[in-house]
Design an enzyme around this catalytic site. Structure first.
Site, mmCIF file in Angstrom:
data_model
loop_
_atom_site.group_PDB
_atom_site.id
_atom_site.type_symbol
_atom_site.label_atom_id
_atom_site.label_comp_id
_atom_site.label_asym_id
_atom_site.label_seq_id
_atom_site.Cartn_x
_atom_site.Cartn_y
_atom_site.Cartn_z
ATOM 1 C CD GLU A 48 -2.979 -0.879 -0.091
ATOM 2 O OE1 GLU A 48 -2.963 0.187 -0.735
ATOM 3 O OE2 GLU A 48 -3.713 -1.828 -0.406
ATOM 4 C CE1 TYR A 131 -6.514 3.095 -0.602
ATOM 5 C CE2 TYR A 131 -4.140 3.172 -0.208
ATOM 6 C CZ TYR A 131 -5.243 2.542 -0.742
ATOM 7 O OH TYR A 131 -5.113 1.359 -1.377
ATOM 8 C CG ASP A 149 -8.066 4.228 -4.333
ATOM 9 O OD1 ASP A 149 -9.307 4.185 -4.383
ATOM 10 O OD2 ASP A 149 -7.347 3.553 -5.067
#
Length: 368
Positions: A48, A131, A149
Site C-alpha cells: 500500500e 487511505y 483512493d
DNA sequence: TATACGTGGCA
DNA sequence: TTGCCAAGTAT
C-alpha cells in the site's frame, strides 16, 4: 441525489470480483480468503505504501525485491536507512521510504513486530494516512473501514454524477463510500472497488458496457461517465535550473554526496550540484563547481517533477585526484562495482549518464 | 486548505 | 511535445 442500495451494490460488485479480480503478488485471492487464509499485514502495508501515487506495473518489481531482501518487518527495521533508500531508488516520493523505515522501527520496537489492528491506531504510524490505514485495516483485519483512493473517487463521482469538483468533493465522496462499505468482506470490497477503477471504470474510455454495477450508475445513464470526476484547474508548472558536477577518479569512480535528510530527494545520493533556482537566475557554469578541476561541458538534461521542470547543466572532470576534493565537500567515491547500489534518484541517473557519455567520448578522442 | 513531494506511460 | 494520470501523506 439518487440513493444506492448498499447491500445490492456490494453483492453485485463482490460477485464480479470473485470472477474477475486481478492476481497481484501482495494479495490473497477471494477463494483463498474465503477458505480462511489471511493476508500478511506486513505485505499489505508494504504494497500500500509503494502504491501511493504509483502504478501497479512500477511497484511489482520493487515489492519483489523488498520482500525477498526483507521477508519480515523485523528485517526491514534492522536494516540501515541507506539500504532502504537505495532499494527504493527510482520509485519516487522518497519521503515514503524514510517513513517506511521509521514505521518498521516503530512496529518492531513498540509493538513487538505486530501491526496495530485498527485504522485509528494504524493512522498514527509514519507514512500511514487516511487511505493506507483504512486499506490495511480492511484488507488485513476485516475492519469495515471506508477505503477512499483515486479509484474510489472516480467510481463514486460517476455513480452519483457528482458535479462538485475535486478536491472540494472529497467529504461527499467519503460519506458515500461509508454508506457503501459492507460489514461482510470489507477487504475484498475495497480491492474490488480498486479493480473496478483499474479495469472497468477507467479514467479514459471507461468500459460501461461490461460494468457489473452499471444499474447503480447515474453517469452512464445521463451523461458521459468520462466527464467525472470533475477537477479544479491546475496551476502552470514553473521552470527551474541548476548545474551538476560529475568528477571521475582515474579508476572510473564517481564522487557522490548525500542530500539533506528532508525535502526534495531527501537522504538520496547525488553528484555535487547547485541549488535549483528560477530559470532566469540559476547558478550555472563552471564557477559554481564545488572544487577545482578541469571541468568540461557534458550537455544538459531535463527532468519533470510534480511541481516544476528542471534543466540541469552537466559538467564533467576526468582523472580527478582525491586531494582536489580536499575535504571541501562531504562525500565519497563510488566505484563501478558500487554505483548500482547507490541511492540515486532517476534525475541523478540521467546526470551520470550524460557525464559518462561525455567521458567515454573524450576517452575515445584521446586514444585516436 | 494549499502546497511539496517522483516517476514512467500514454494519447 | 505536452499534459494528464497512478492504491496519498505531511505540514
Amino acid at each position: 441525489m439518487p440513493t444506492i442500495d448498499p447491500t445490492a451494490f456490494s453483492t453485485a460488485l463482490l460477485a464480479w470480483y470473485d470472477d474477475h479480480h486481478r492476481d497481484l503478488p501482495w494479495r490473497v485471492s477471494p477463494r483463498d480468503r474465503a477458505a480462511g487464509r489471511k493476508p500478511d499485514p506486513y505485505r499489505v502495508w508494504l504494497s500500500e505504501v509503494m502504491l501511493q501515487q504509483t502504478t501497479v506495473a512500477a511497484v511489482k518489481a520493487y515489492f519483489e525485491t523488498f520482500t525477498r531482501r526483507w521477508p519480515q518487518i523485523a528485517n526491514l527495521a534492522q536494516a540501515p536507512e541507506s539500504d532502504v533508500l537505495s532499494a527504493w531508488a527510482g520509485l519516487g516520493y522518497y519521503a515514503r521510504a524514510r517513513n517506511l523505515h521509521a514505521c518498521a522501527r516503530t512496529v518492531h520496537a513498540a509493538y513487538g513486530d505486530r501491526f496495530p489492528e485498527t485504522a485509528a491506531a494504524l493512522k498514527a504510524l509514519p507514512g500511514v494516512g487516511d487511505y493506507t490505514s483504512a486499506a490495511i485495516a480492511a484488507i488485513a483485519f476485516d475492519e469495515p473501514a471506508a477505503v477512499v483512493d483515486g479509484n474510489v473517487e472516480r467510481v463514486i463521482t460517476r455513480l452519483i454524477a457528482l458535479e462538485t469538483p475535486l478536491p472540494r468533493a472529497k467529504p461527499q465522496i467519503r460519506h458515500q463510500a461509508e454508506q457503501l462499505t459492507p460489514d461482510h468482506r470489507p477487504g475484498d470490497f475495497a480491492q474490488a472497488m480498486m479493480d473496478l477503477g483499474a479495469m472497468i471504470c477507467t479514467p479514459r474510455r471507461p468500459a460501461c458496457g461490461i460494468c457489473p454495477v452499471d444499474v447503480f450508475c447515474t453517469a452512464t445513464r445521463t451523461a458521459k461517465a468520462e466527464r467525472f470526476p470533475i477537477k479544479e484547474k491546475k496551476k502552470p508548472i514553473p521552470e527551474r535550473s541548476g548545474a551538476a558536477f560529475v568528477a571521475f577518479r582515474r579508476d572510473g569512480a564517481v564522487f557522490l554526496r548525500q542530500r539533506p535528510g528532508s525535502g526534495m530527494l531527501g537522504g538520496m545520493s547525488e553528484p555535487p550540484s547547485t541549488d535549483w533556482s528560477a530559470r532566469t537566475d540559476g547558478a550555472t557554469g563552471r564557477d559554481a563547481a564545488p572544487f577545482s578541476a578541469d571541468w568540461q561541458q557534458a550537455g544538459t538534461i531535463e527532468h519533470g517533477f510534480t511541481h516544476f521542470r528542471l534543466t540541469l547543466e552537466v559538467w564533467r572532470a576526468d582523472d580527478v585526484a582525491e586531494a582536489a576534493v580536499g575535504g571541501r565537500v562531504a562525500g565519497w567515491w563510488s566505484g563501478p562495482d558500487q554505483i548500482d547500489g547507490e541511492a540515486l534518484p532517476t534525475v541523478m541517473k540521467k546526470v551520470l549518464k550524460a557525464a559518462t557519455r561525455g567521458r567515454s567520448e573524450a576517452s575515445r578522442r584521446r586514444k585516436t
